[in-house]
Design a protein around this motif. Structure first.
Motif, PDB file in Angstrom:
ATOM      1  N   ARG A  38       0.818  -1.217   0.000  1.00 24.22           N
ATOM      2  CA  ARG A  38       0.000   0.000   0.000  1.00 24.22           C
ATOM      3  C   ARG A  38       0.857   1.275   0.000  1.00 24.22           C
ATOM      4  O   ARG A  38       0.445   2.325  -0.446  1.00 24.22           O
ATOM      5  N   SER A  66       1.063  -7.251  -1.771  1.00 21.52           N
ATOM      6  CA  SER A  66       0.383  -7.554  -0.513  1.00 21.52           C
ATOM      7  C   SER A  66      -1.118  -7.591  -0.793  1.00 21.52           C
ATOM      8  O   SER A  66      -1.581  -7.159  -1.854  1.00 21.52           O
ATOM      9  N   ARG A  67      -1.858  -8.060   0.183  1.00 21.26           N
ATOM     10  CA  ARG A  67      -3.311  -8.138  -0.006  1.00 21.26           C
ATOM     11  C   ARG A  67      -3.935  -6.748  -0.140  1.00 21.26           C
ATOM     12  O   ARG A  67      -4.920  -6.579  -0.854  1.00 21.26           O
ATOM     13  N   GLN A  72      -0.985 -12.109  -5.168  1.00 21.87           N
ATOM     14  CA  GLN A  72      -0.954 -11.947  -3.699  1.00 21.87           C
ATOM     15  C   GLN A  72      -0.073 -12.977  -2.999  1.00 21.87           C
ATOM     16  O   GLN A  72      -0.180 -14.177  -3.218  1.00 21.87           O
ATOM     17  N   VAL A  73       0.776 -12.466  -2.124  1.00 20.26           N
ATOM     18  CA  VAL A  73       1.636 -13.323  -1.304  1.00 20.26           C
ATOM     19  C   VAL A  73       1.108 -13.283   0.125  1.00 20.26           C
ATOM     20  O   VAL A  73       0.779 -12.211   0.633  1.00 20.26           O
ATOM     21  N   GLY A  74       1.030 -14.427   0.767  1.00 19.61           N
ATOM     22  CA  GLY A  74       0.607 -14.423   2.168  1.00 19.61           C
ATOM     23  C   GLY A  74      -0.315 -15.561   2.517  1.00 19.61           C
ATOM     24  O   GLY A  74      -0.501 -16.500   1.735  1.00 19.61           O
ATOM     25  N   GLN A  75      -0.886 -15.442   3.680  1.00 19.21           N
ATOM     26  CA  GLN A  75      -1.732 -16.502   4.241  1.00 19.21           C
ATOM     27  C   GLN A  75      -2.848 -16.915   3.294  1.00 19.21           C
ATOM     28  O   GLN A  75      -3.141 -18.082   3.132  1.00 19.21           O
ATOM     29  N   THR A  76      -3.491 -15.932   2.686  1.00 23.40           N
ATOM     30  CA  THR A  76      -4.592 -16.243   1.776  1.00 23.40           C
ATOM     31  C   THR A  76      -4.162 -16.058   0.318  1.00 23.40           C
ATOM     32  O   THR A  76      -4.997 -15.997  -0.576  1.00 23.40           O
ATOM     33  N   GLY A 135       7.242  -0.893   0.393  1.00 20.99           N
ATOM     34  CA  GLY A 135       6.050  -0.260   0.960  1.00 20.99           C
ATOM     35  C   GLY A 135       5.080  -1.262   1.545  1.00 20.99           C
ATOM     36  O   GLY A 135       3.865  -1.095   1.466  1.00 20.99           O
ATOM     37  N   SER A 174       4.090  -3.322   5.113  1.00 20.14           N
ATOM     38  CA  SER A 174       4.329  -3.154   6.554  1.00 20.14           C
ATOM     39  C   SER A 174       4.922  -4.400   7.204  1.00 20.14           C
ATOM     40  O   SER A 174       5.726  -4.309   8.129  1.00 20.14           O
ATOM     41  N   GLN A 198       0.113 -11.934   8.376  1.00 16.75           N
ATOM     42  CA  GLN A 198      -0.519 -12.659   7.264  1.00 16.75           C
ATOM     43  C   GLN A 198       0.294 -12.527   5.986  1.00 16.75           C
ATOM     44  O   GLN A 198       0.195 -13.356   5.093  1.00 16.75           O
ATOM     45  N   HIS A 199       1.079 -11.453   5.870  1.00 10.94           N
ATOM     46  CA  HIS A 199       1.958 -11.335   4.696  1.00 10.94           C
ATOM     47  C   HIS A 199       3.250 -12.132   4.931  1.00 10.94           C
ATOM     48  O   HIS A 199       3.693 -12.879   4.057  1.00 10.94           O
ATOM     49  N   ASN A 219      10.964   0.728   3.326  1.00 12.58           N
ATOM     50  CA  ASN A 219       9.799   1.266   4.022  1.00 12.58           C
ATOM     51  C   ASN A 219      10.211   2.584   4.681  1.00 12.58           C
ATOM     52  O   ASN A 219      11.323   2.704   5.203  1.00 12.58           O
ATOM     53  N   LYS A 220       9.302   3.541   4.651  1.00 18.32           N
ATOM     54  CA  LYS A 220       9.699   4.840   5.215  1.00 18.32           C
ATOM     55  C   LYS A 220       9.604   4.863   6.744  1.00 18.32           C
ATOM     56  O   LYS A 220      10.140   5.773   7.380  1.00 18.32           O
ATOM     57  N   ASP A 269      11.631   6.445   1.138  1.00 16.51           N
ATOM     58  CA  ASP A 269      10.401   6.560   0.351  1.00 16.51           C
ATOM     59  C   ASP A 269      10.546   5.714  -0.923  1.00 16.51           C
ATOM     60  O   ASP A 269      11.514   5.899  -1.674  1.00 16.51           O
ATOM     61  N   VAL A 270       9.586   4.826  -1.164  1.00 18.84           N
ATOM     62  CA  VAL A 270       9.668   3.969  -2.363  1.00 18.84           C
ATOM     63  C   VAL A 270       9.742   4.821  -3.637  1.00 18.84           C
ATOM     64  O   VAL A 270      10.360   4.406  -4.624  1.00 18.84           O
TER      65      VAL A 270
END
Ligand code: FAD
Length: 320
Positions: free
Chosen positions: A210, A235-236, A249-253, A266, A268, A272-273, A287-288, A305-306
């Motif tokens: 995000r 990310s989701r 999407q990478v992660g739990q779901t 960017g 967090s 879940q990620h 990440n900032k 900053d990305v």
């Protein structure tokens, strides 16, 4: 434990990586491994599954306009009722794998354990591990019901390794009338256009979160991934915002990836990620916020900053 069945799945390019992982796992569990498949070229499939240790391949034919799960589960269940009883059936945590597992469970009246991330044998009993609460806890389960024990295993739960075996003995299997379960027909197939390596198999993954701020900025992720011969991911939050399809999407779901290099931009680092990428060999995070949880798993952290860091990275790589 002597017999394991594995449902293998194939795309136009060959077997899904997870199918080879399941064959490798099956070899560790039992002496006799049989594979099942549908679609594609059965002879080349027999060679591939044989080279991963399967002695037999049952290729289910005639599925052109039929959804795979009803015929595959019907064939497996009828083999079992005719006396060919495996101790274990392994299926991948894919759309078709889950669908076949559910139907088999109902047809055979046997439990099914899903979302398996590890399977170990102790005193001839199998124990499966499952990540719960966003991957923060692992629970261990075992099936006490009579065989077959049905497990749905997540991709990347093990590493695929060829056995060096010769082609598997090939048997074409048809299926009879599927009744109401055969009523749904495939009317068209769409092959998603893709360039570069697939996310599941890429050795470099560049993932956007995000923190990119908007859909247009995601182009930087694609550009960097291309320059590194890697795959873009997300990310989701980015998927939910509609910037990229769910397949990213990478992660739990989403997908579990274990590349040599994972660059999180960017993102967090929500649990879940993390559950989908923390097995990567090297993790770079941009990440900032210096307190972002992603830095706890990163091998290299860039606080910035990305929108400043990514263009510099792209520029440096483009000039090479
Ligand atoms: P955020 O958490 O909003 O983080 C954005 C980050 O970007 C922040 O750390 C911020 O400091 C940083 N940032 C902002 N601007 C900039 C900038 N200009 N430059 C650099 N950094 C910047 N999430 C997944 O990813 N995958 C899953 O599979 C998944 N499954 C879930 C399942 C369940 C049941 C639930 C409840 C949640 C799931 N989630 C999943 C969601 C997860 O909890 C997080 O909400 C999500 O991962 C957050 O995405 P993000 O890191 O992109 O966004």
């Amino acid at each position: 434990m002597s017999k394991v069945w594995v449902l293998t799945e194939w795309s136009n390019e060959g077997p899904l990586g997870v199918s080879l992982e399941l064959l490798t796992l099956a070899r560790e569990l039992a002496e006799e491994v049989s594979a099942f498949s549908f679609g594609g070229d059965p002879s080349s499939q027999a060679e591939v599954v044989g080279s991963y240790g399967a002695g037999r391949l049952f290729h289910i034919s005639g599925l052109e306009d039929t959804l795979p799960a009803p015929p595959v589960s019907t064939v497996m269940a009828s083999k079992i009722s005719s006396g060919d009883l495996p101790d274990v059936i392994l299926l991948a945590s894919t759309y078709d794998g889950r669908d076949v597992a559910a139907r088999l469970s109902a047809k055979l009246d046997r439990p099914v354990l899903t979302n398996v991330v590890e399977l170990t044998k102790k005193d001839d009993r199998l124990y499966s591990s499952h990540a719960v609460f966003g991957g923060t806890q692992i629970v261990t389960a075992t099936i006490t019901a009579p065989p077959p024990a049905i497990f749905v295993v997540r991709p990347k739960s093990t590493t695929a390794q060829p056995s060096g075996g010769g082609p598997a003995e090939l048997e074409e299997v048809g299926f009879g009338d599927l009744g109401a379960t055969g009523a749904a027909k495939v009317v068209s197939r769409h092959i998603e256009e893709a360039t570069g390596p697939k996310l599941d198999d890429a050795s470099v993954v560049v993932s956007g979160g995000r923190g990119l701020g908007n859909k247009e900025s995601y182009a930087m992720i694609e550009e960097l991934a291309k320059l590194l011969h890697g795959a873009p991911a997300a990310s989701r939050a980015v998927v939910d915002a509609g910037w990229v399809p769910y397949a990213y999407q990478v992660g739990q779901t989403g997908k579990i990836v274990k590349p040599d290099l994972y660059i999180a931009c960017g993102i967090s680092g929500a649990t879940q990620h993390l559950v989908g990428m923390k097995g990567s060999k090297k993790i770079v995070a941009i990440n900032k916020d210096p307190e972002a949880p992603i830095f706890q798993v990163a091998d290299l952290g860039i606080v910035g900053d990305v929108h400043k860091v990514l263009p510099k990275l792209i520029e440096a790589l483009s000039s090479k």
